[in-house]
Write a protein that holds these residues in place. Structure first.
Motif, PDB file in Angstrom:
ATOM      1  N   GLN A   1       1.059  -1.371  -0.132  1.00 24.80           N
ATOM      2  CA  GLN A   1      -0.156  -0.199  -0.361  1.00 24.80           C
ATOM      3  C   GLN A   1       1.202   1.245   0.083  1.00 24.80           C
ATOM      4  O   GLN A   1       2.199   1.110   0.232  1.00 24.80           O
ATOM      5  CB  GLN A   1      -1.167  -0.486   1.174  1.00 24.80           C
ATOM      6  CG  GLN A   1      -2.116  -0.996   1.010  1.00 24.80           C
ATOM      7  CD  GLN A   1      -3.147  -0.880   2.253  1.00 24.80           C
ATOM      8  OE1 GLN A   1      -2.871  -0.392   3.312  1.00 24.80           O
ATOM      9  NE2 GLN A   1      -4.230  -1.629   1.968  1.00 24.80           N
ATOM     10  N   ALA A   2       0.268   2.583  -0.596  1.00 27.93           N
ATOM     11  CA  ALA A   2       1.097   3.280  -0.684  1.00 27.93           C
ATOM     12  C   ALA A   2       1.345   3.814   1.257  1.00 27.93           C
ATOM     13  O   ALA A   2       0.537   3.494   1.613  1.00 27.93           O
ATOM     14  CB  ALA A   2       0.123   5.056  -1.037  1.00 27.93           C
ATOM     15  N   GLY A   3       2.653   4.530   1.377  1.00 32.74           N
ATOM     16  CA  GLY A   3       3.305   4.695   1.966  1.00 32.74           C
ATOM     17  C   GLY A   3       4.579   3.647   2.930  1.00 32.74           C
ATOM     18  O   GLY A   3       4.723   3.617   4.057  1.00 32.74           O
TER      19      GLY A   3
ATOM     20  N   ARG B   1      14.093   8.895  -0.517  1.00 29.92           N
ATOM     21  CA  ARG B   1      12.821   8.112   0.184  1.00 29.92           C
ATOM     22  C   ARG B   1      14.178   6.313  -0.003  1.00 29.92           C
ATOM     23  O   ARG B   1      13.384   5.761   0.511  1.00 29.92           O
ATOM     24  CB  ARG B   1      11.632   7.910  -0.748  1.00 29.92           C
ATOM     25  CG  ARG B   1      10.874   9.385  -0.232  1.00 29.92           C
ATOM     26  CD  ARG B   1       9.551   9.365  -1.041  1.00 29.92           C
ATOM     27  NE  ARG B   1       9.633   9.111  -2.566  1.00 29.92           N
ATOM     28  CZ  ARG B   1       9.239   7.873  -3.479  1.00 29.92           C
ATOM     29  NH1 ARG B   1       8.707   6.903  -3.183  1.00 29.92           N
ATOM     30  NH2 ARG B   1       9.721   7.611  -4.835  1.00 29.92           N
ATOM     31  N   PHE B   2      14.491   6.084  -1.010  1.00 33.51           N
ATOM     32  CA  PHE B   2      14.904   5.183  -1.072  1.00 33.51           C
ATOM     33  C   PHE B   2      16.556   5.256  -0.770  1.00 33.51           C
ATOM     34  O   PHE B   2      17.096   6.193  -0.725  1.00 33.51           O
ATOM     35  CB  PHE B   2      15.024   5.019  -2.788  1.00 33.51           C
ATOM     36  CG  PHE B   2      13.903   4.713  -3.515  1.00 33.51           C
ATOM     37  CD1 PHE B   2      12.631   4.390  -3.150  1.00 33.51           C
ATOM     38  CD2 PHE B   2      13.614   4.091  -4.813  1.00 33.51           C
ATOM     39  CE1 PHE B   2      11.306   4.431  -3.587  1.00 33.51           C
ATOM     40  CE2 PHE B   2      12.656   3.223  -5.288  1.00 33.51           C
ATOM     41  CZ  PHE B   2      11.256   3.590  -4.533  1.00 33.51           C
TER      42      PHE B   2
ATOM     43  N   ASN C   1      11.122   3.654   0.831  1.00 34.06           N
ATOM     44  CA  ASN C   1      10.375   3.813   1.520  1.00 34.06           C
ATOM     45  C   ASN C   1       9.237   4.423   1.507  1.00 34.06           C
ATOM     46  O   ASN C   1       9.874   5.819  -0.097  1.00 34.06           O
ATOM     47  CB  ASN C   1      11.144   4.017   3.793  1.00 34.06           C
ATOM     48  CG  ASN C   1      11.325   3.427   4.136  1.00 34.06           C
ATOM     49  OD1 ASN C   1      11.722   2.164   3.677  1.00 34.06           O
ATOM     50  ND2 ASN C   1      12.786   3.682   4.314  1.00 34.06           N
ATOM     51  N   SER C   2       8.050   5.069   1.819  1.00 38.88           N
ATOM     52  CA  SER C   2       7.097   5.992   1.358  1.00 38.88           C
ATOM     53  C   SER C   2       6.793   5.858  -0.196  1.00 38.88           C
ATOM     54  O   SER C   2       7.267   6.251  -0.783  1.00 38.88           O
ATOM     55  CB  SER C   2       7.552   7.132   2.034  1.00 38.88           C
ATOM     56  OG  SER C   2       7.950   7.237   3.202  1.00 38.88           O
ATOM     57  N   LEU C   3       7.093   4.763  -0.154  1.00 37.65           N
ATOM     58  CA  LEU C   3       6.371   4.207  -1.430  1.00 37.65           C
ATOM     59  C   LEU C   3       5.064   4.919  -1.892  1.00 37.65           C
ATOM     60  O   LEU C   3       3.589   5.178  -1.183  1.00 37.65           O
ATOM     61  CB  LEU C   3       6.732   3.564  -1.466  1.00 37.65           C
ATOM     62  CG  LEU C   3       7.360   1.772  -1.686  1.00 37.65           C
ATOM     63  CD1 LEU C   3       7.317   0.079  -1.054  1.00 37.65           C
ATOM     64  CD2 LEU C   3       7.763   2.593  -3.439  1.00 37.65           C
ATOM     65  N   LYS C   4       5.189   5.217  -3.401  1.00 34.29           N
ATOM     66  CA  LYS C   4       4.027   6.206  -3.787  1.00 34.29           C
ATOM     67  C   LYS C   4       3.802   5.131  -4.930  1.00 34.29           C
ATOM     68  O   LYS C   4       4.245   4.177  -5.917  1.00 34.29           O
ATOM     69  CB  LYS C   4       4.280   6.993  -4.105  1.00 34.29           C
ATOM     70  CG  LYS C   4       5.087   8.263  -3.618  1.00 34.29           C
ATOM     71  CD  LYS C   4       5.329   9.478  -4.012  1.00 34.29           C
ATOM     72  CE  LYS C   4       5.837  10.389  -2.837  1.00 34.29           C
ATOM     73  NZ  LYS C   4       6.364  11.665  -3.771  1.00 34.29           N
ATOM     74  N   PRO C   5       1.540   5.160  -5.270  1.00 35.85           N
ATOM     75  CA  PRO C   5       1.326   4.628  -6.557  1.00 35.85           C
ATOM     76  C   PRO C   5       1.834   4.596  -7.792  1.00 35.85           C
ATOM     77  O   PRO C   5       2.276   3.982  -8.483  1.00 35.85           O
ATOM     78  CB  PRO C   5      -0.270   5.011  -6.170  1.00 35.85           C
ATOM     79  CG  PRO C   5       0.015   5.540  -5.508  1.00 35.85           C
ATOM     80  CD  PRO C   5       0.982   5.892  -4.940  1.00 35.85           C
TER      81      PRO C   5
ATOM     82  N   THR D   1       4.371  -3.051  -6.938  1.00 35.00           N
ATOM     83  CA  THR D   1       3.072  -2.872  -7.444  1.00 35.00           C
ATOM     84  C   THR D   1       2.306  -1.930  -5.712  1.00 35.00           C
ATOM     85  O   THR D   1       2.608  -2.313  -4.580  1.00 35.00           O
ATOM     86  CB  THR D   1       2.428  -3.710  -7.594  1.00 35.00           C
ATOM     87  OG1 THR D   1       2.638  -4.280  -8.953  1.00 35.00           O
ATOM     88  CG2 THR D   1       0.627  -2.900  -7.871  1.00 35.00           C
ATOM     89  N   VAL D   2       2.905  -0.279  -6.280  1.00 28.24           N
ATOM     90  CA  VAL D   2       1.938   0.452  -4.743  1.00 28.24           C
ATOM     91  C   VAL D   2       0.698   0.753  -5.849  1.00 28.24           C
ATOM     92  O   VAL D   2       0.583   1.437  -6.001  1.00 28.24           O
ATOM     93  CB  VAL D   2       2.581   1.674  -4.614  1.00 28.24           C
ATOM     94  CG1 VAL D   2       2.401   1.835  -2.866  1.00 28.24           C
ATOM     95  CG2 VAL D   2       4.462   1.006  -4.667  1.00 28.24           C
ATOM     96  N   SER D   3      -0.226   0.517  -3.987  1.00 32.82           N
ATOM     97  CA  SER D   3      -1.950   0.563  -4.107  1.00 32.82           C
ATOM     98  C   SER D   3      -2.253   2.158  -3.582  1.00 32.82           C
ATOM     99  O   SER D   3      -1.504   2.379  -2.672  1.00 32.82           O
ATOM    100  CB  SER D   3      -2.074  -0.908  -4.013  1.00 32.82           C
ATOM    101  OG  SER D   3      -2.299  -0.600  -2.437  1.00 32.82           O
ATOM    102  N   SER D   4      -2.839   2.622  -3.769  1.00 29.95           N
ATOM    103  CA  SER D   4      -3.400   3.574  -3.578  1.00 29.95           C
ATOM    104  C   SER D   4      -4.410   3.222  -2.126  1.00 29.95           C
ATOM    105  O   SER D   4      -5.114   2.917  -2.566  1.00 29.95           O
ATOM    106  CB  SER D   4      -3.742   4.743  -4.572  1.00 29.95           C
ATOM    107  OG  SER D   4      -5.388   4.501  -5.070  1.00 29.95           O
TER     108      SER D   4
END
Length: 122
Positions: free
Chosen positions: A13-15, A65-66, A82-86, A119-122
């Protein structure tokens, strides 16, 4: 011929956070990089680390973030995300370069892994 094997991708998930790993065959040290390619887009640089002194470089889009790091004893390079975004959703590729210094250009990397999906979901 160097073989690179990536692991650690997945759905988050995002974040959230993920850590990618890339293990290279053989004992030689290479400068290493992570690149990514989103659907319908060109491959882009994410991060790299030199074999000479561990100098790192990051794309502006991931800076802060990376974190790229390496364990030479294990012939492994990591990408802590970290703090991944879509918009980080992509296939992530590990690459190895003979150059002693870091590079942001894919043309400087001679060997590539098969890629791992993030894959980062919102």
């Amino acid at each position: 011929q160097v073989q690179l094997v990536e692991s650690g991708g997945g759905l988050v998930q995002a974040g959230g956070s993920l850590r990618l790993s890339c293990t290279s065959s053989g004992r030689a040290l290479y400068s290493m990089g992570w690149f990514r390619q989103a659907p319908g887009k060109a491959r882009e640089f994410a991060a790299s680390i030199s074999r000479s002194d561990g100098t790192t470089k990051y794309a502006d889009s991931v800076k802060g973030r990376f974190t790229i790091s390496r364990d030479n004893a294990k012939n492994t390079v990591y990408l802590q995300m970290n703090s991944l975004k879509p918009e980080d959703t992509a296939v992530y590729y590990c690459a190895a370069s003979y150059l002693p210094a870091t590079s942001t250009s894919g043309a400087d990397f001679s060997f590539w892994g098969q890629g791992t999906q993030v894959t980062v979901s919102s």
